[in-house]
Design a protein around this motif. Structure first.
Motif: not given
Length: 161
Positions: A36-47, A149-157
């Motif tokens: 399912r990660t095949a369609g993700m952008p490269a940086m998003t799919a890295l982790l 490091l990744m500039g990604q946000e997790l679910p907002t508090e």
């Protein structure tokens, strides 16, 4: 000639091992999620790709270890009891469900900061200093990895919505 001495003492169908079942489930589930990660952008799919690949590898190791153990023990193999403590199993299942609901309602960091020490306490770890340190390291480490490091946000508090 005695034919009974060559017969195995237990049928092969009774050789199901919890590690073997867990290894197969881990490999199949992680493999399916990896697809399912095949369609993700490269940086998003890295982790996710990294973590799922490691899960597949560890699942394969678990299966291999189990197969080697089965071959070594032969007919002396006795499967381990999977559910030796039903209350503990139900506690784990309830903790997972509460965590998922908590992340959706309260946010990732708040729920994680509460659940790590709560679950550890329920499983018998009683060092308050150790609980708080583990909580700080894990929650802080996740924040550093995802936000800085990744500039990604997790679910907002909840208190930041």
């Amino acid at each position: 000639m005695n034919h009974e001495s060559n017969a195995p003492s237990s049928p092969r169908s009774r050789r199901l091992d919890p590690d073997l079942i867990a290894g197969i489930v881990i490999v199949l589930a992680a493999g399916a999620l990896l697809l399912r990660t095949a369609g993700m952008p490269a940086m998003t799919a890295l982790l996710p790709v990294s973590m799922l690949s490691v899960l597949v590898l560890l699942g394969v190791f678990l299966i291999a270890r189990c197969v080697i153990r089965l071959k070594r023990q032969g007919d002396a193999y006795a499967p381990t009891q999977v559910f030796d403590n039903a209350r503990r199993f139900l506690g784990i299942a309830a903790s997972i469900a509460l965590y998922v609901v908590g992340v959706a309602l309260l946010g990732f960091y708040t729920t994680t900061a509460v659940m790590i020490p709560a679950v550890a306490w329920c499983f018998g770890y009683r060092s308050l200093k150790g609980l708080l340190l583990a909580d700080l390291i894990f929650t802080g480490g996740i924040a550093i990895i995802f936000v800085l490091l990744m500039g990604q946000e997790l679910p907002t508090e909840l208190f930041l919505r």
